[in-house]
Scaffold this motif. Structure first.
Motif, mmCIF file in Angstrom:
data_model
loop_
_atom_site.group_PDB
_atom_site.id
_atom_site.type_symbol
_atom_site.label_atom_id
_atom_site.label_comp_id
_atom_site.label_asym_id
_atom_site.label_seq_id
_atom_site.Cartn_x
_atom_site.Cartn_y
_atom_site.Cartn_z
ATOM 1 N N VAL A 253 38.374 27.225 40.166
ATOM 2 C CA VAL A 253 37.660 28.463 40.474
ATOM 3 C C VAL A 253 38.254 29.639 40.396
ATOM 4 O O VAL A 253 37.859 30.558 39.469
ATOM 5 C CB VAL A 253 36.611 28.201 41.678
ATOM 6 C CG1 VAL A 253 35.763 29.314 41.858
ATOM 7 C CG2 VAL A 253 35.689 26.840 41.426
ATOM 8 N N PRO A 254 39.481 29.895 40.946
ATOM 9 C CA PRO A 254 39.953 31.142 40.991
ATOM 10 C C PRO A 254 40.660 31.312 39.850
ATOM 11 O O PRO A 254 40.862 32.347 39.504
ATOM 12 C CB PRO A 254 40.876 31.085 42.163
ATOM 13 C CG PRO A 254 41.027 29.683 42.670
ATOM 14 C CD PRO A 254 39.657 29.147 42.279
ATOM 15 N N LEU A 255 41.024 30.259 39.057
ATOM 16 C CA LEU A 255 41.599 30.506 37.923
ATOM 17 C C LEU A 255 40.633 30.982 36.826
ATOM 18 O O LEU A 255 41.187 31.936 36.180
ATOM 19 C CB LEU A 255 42.075 29.086 37.308
ATOM 20 C CG LEU A 255 43.541 28.474 37.946
ATOM 21 C CD1 LEU A 255 43.608 27.017 37.602
ATOM 22 C CD2 LEU A 255 44.434 29.274 37.233
ATOM 23 N N VAL A 256 39.560 30.269 36.677
ATOM 24 C CA VAL A 256 38.530 30.984 35.957
ATOM 25 C C VAL A 256 38.225 32.547 36.378
ATOM 26 O O VAL A 256 37.976 33.410 35.562
ATOM 27 C CB VAL A 256 37.296 30.242 35.869
ATOM 28 C CG1 VAL A 256 36.328 30.944 35.010
ATOM 29 C CG2 VAL A 256 37.685 28.898 35.292
ATOM 30 N N ALA A 257 38.204 32.759 37.471
ATOM 31 C CA ALA A 257 37.856 34.219 38.115
ATOM 32 C C ALA A 257 38.983 35.012 37.564
ATOM 33 O O ALA A 257 38.474 36.269 37.498
ATOM 34 C CB ALA A 257 37.644 34.007 39.795
ATOM 35 N N ALA A 258 40.483 34.692 37.599
ATOM 36 C CA ALA A 258 41.265 35.757 37.214
ATOM 37 C C ALA A 258 40.760 36.062 35.858
ATOM 38 O O ALA A 258 40.924 37.185 35.179
ATOM 39 C CB ALA A 258 42.582 34.885 37.413
ATOM 40 N N PHE A 259 40.569 35.221 34.850
ATOM 41 C CA PHE A 259 40.320 35.361 33.454
ATOM 42 C C PHE A 259 39.113 36.237 33.444
ATOM 43 O O PHE A 259 39.325 37.246 32.616
ATOM 44 C CB PHE A 259 39.953 34.196 32.768
ATOM 45 C CG PHE A 259 41.199 33.200 32.242
ATOM 46 C CD1 PHE A 259 42.215 32.678 33.072
ATOM 47 C CD2 PHE A 259 41.533 33.305 30.790
ATOM 48 C CE1 PHE A 259 43.274 31.901 32.517
ATOM 49 C CE2 PHE A 259 42.605 32.507 30.296
ATOM 50 C CZ PHE A 259 43.499 31.908 31.087
ATOM 51 N N ALA A 260 37.897 36.015 34.344
ATOM 52 C CA ALA A 260 36.802 36.793 34.097
ATOM 53 C C ALA A 260 37.214 38.143 34.400
ATOM 54 O O ALA A 260 36.564 39.162 33.768
ATOM 55 C CB ALA A 260 35.721 36.206 35.025
#
Length: 346
Positions: A253-260
């Motif tokens: 989840v935080p991995l995707v949040a960093a990209f977003a």
């Protein structure tokens, strides 16, 4: 007025003017902000602005670019107005200054305007403007220098973060400090933002438990490292970084949040024109965020590829939150789309 406090990180060359800490700047007719660390330079300039506005709210603030300079501008914006308000003139890009600016700035430091403070930002990335710097350091113009040396090593990063809390009158435990600096080992601006978030969102002393609650040890830094690698088009390295992050326990989840977060910032900045500071004010961002987004956009992004990447991240976000049975594949597909700037399988 008390004598200016000298910084321990003074310029190595002999100088006739006071060397100030970027954390404790003081106004002077000419303020030279030198060195490559943009976070420290922005802090110093912002603190000067706040100090001067506190003394006189009618302060006039003007931004100039030394590399895109219109002849006569410096004298025009520093000259006293009808009501004699104090003036703060911030000049960026002195390391790329035009001949016209160099000539007028050299004349200005010989006879600064009363009531004006001119802040000259020189990153040290070139020798352009050397004659001007030498004149200021020799004492012409009644100047001071604020050195902003690069923060490269772990001990320097820990010292920077420790200074953030000490300056705010807060305590952070040694293990918490170490965990925080390890979590943001790449970009000093991100470390600074993390320190400020902890200061704003918490009370009392900060221990390792608090840091882990906010940033999950090394998870957040791993997320941004993966995002940075993919956004700059390093496909193989990005997949490797993703695998290493997952193997070290990173949460999808935080991995995707960093990209977003990074792609969203790039999209907002991409449609704007003007100097970084002006765009930052319009979008209510920090200057460094605009600068970083523009550098990211220069690594081969187009409006179309950015849109494709944002859609891929949105899909991955839903999948890692339960819409897919294979969140790892969802992450790999997202990284592939972002790093290649093309739809998956194209």
């Amino acid at each position: 007025m008390a004598a200016p406090r000298r910084s321990r990180s003074s310029a190595s060359k002999a100088t006739a003017i006071p060397q100030l800490s970027w954390r404790e700047p003081q106004a002077a007719p000419v303020v030279l902000v030198s060195g490559p660390e943009e976070v420290c330079a922005e802090r110093a300039t912002g603190a000067l602005r706040d100090q001067m506005k506190a003394v006189d709210p009618s302060l006039e603030i003007t931004d100039l670019r030394a590399d895109d300079y219109a002849a006569g501008s410096l004298l025009a914006v520093t000259s006293p107005s009808l009501f004699g308000e104090p003036r703060l003139v911030r000049v960026g890009g002195v390391e790329k200054c035009s001949d016209a600016f160099l000539q007028e700035a050299l004349a200005y430091v010989e006879a600064p305007q009363e009531g004006a403070t001119v802040v000259l930002r020189h990153t040290g990335s070139s020798v352009r403007g050397k004659k001007l710097l030498e004149a200021i350091r020799a004492g012409k113009g009644g100047g001071v220098e604020i050195a902003c040396p690069a923060v490269k090593y772990d001990r320097d990063r820990e010292a920077f973060a420790a200074g953030e809390f000490r300056h705010a009158g807060r305590r952070i435990a040694p293990r918490a400090l170490q965990a925080l600096t390890q979590a943001f080992s790449g970009d000093l601006a991100e470390l600074a933002a993390a320190c400020q978030q902890l200061l704003q969102d918490t009370d009392g002393d900060i221990d390792e438990k608090v840091v882990n609650r906010y940033y999950g040890g090394r998870v957040e830094t791993t997320a941004f490292e993966v995002a940075d690698t993919a956004i700059t088009g390093q496909y193989g390295a990005a997949l490797l970084a993703l695998r290493q992050a997952l193997d070290s326990g990173a949460d999808p989840v935080p991995l995707v949040a960093a990209f977003a977060m990074k792609l969203r910032t790039m999209a907002r900045v991409g449609g704007q024109r003007g100097p970084n500071r002006q765009v930052a004010q319009q979008l209510k961002m920090a200057d460094w965020q605009v600068d970083r987004a523009r550098r990211d956009l220069q690594s081969g992004w187009t409006e179309r590829s950015l849109g494709v990447a944002i859609q891929a991240v949105a899909r991955a976000d839903a999948e890692v939150k339960g819409a897919s049975r294979d969140p790892v594949f969802a992450l790999e597909r997202m990284v592939t789309v972002v790093a290649t700037r093309a739809p998956f399988g194209a």
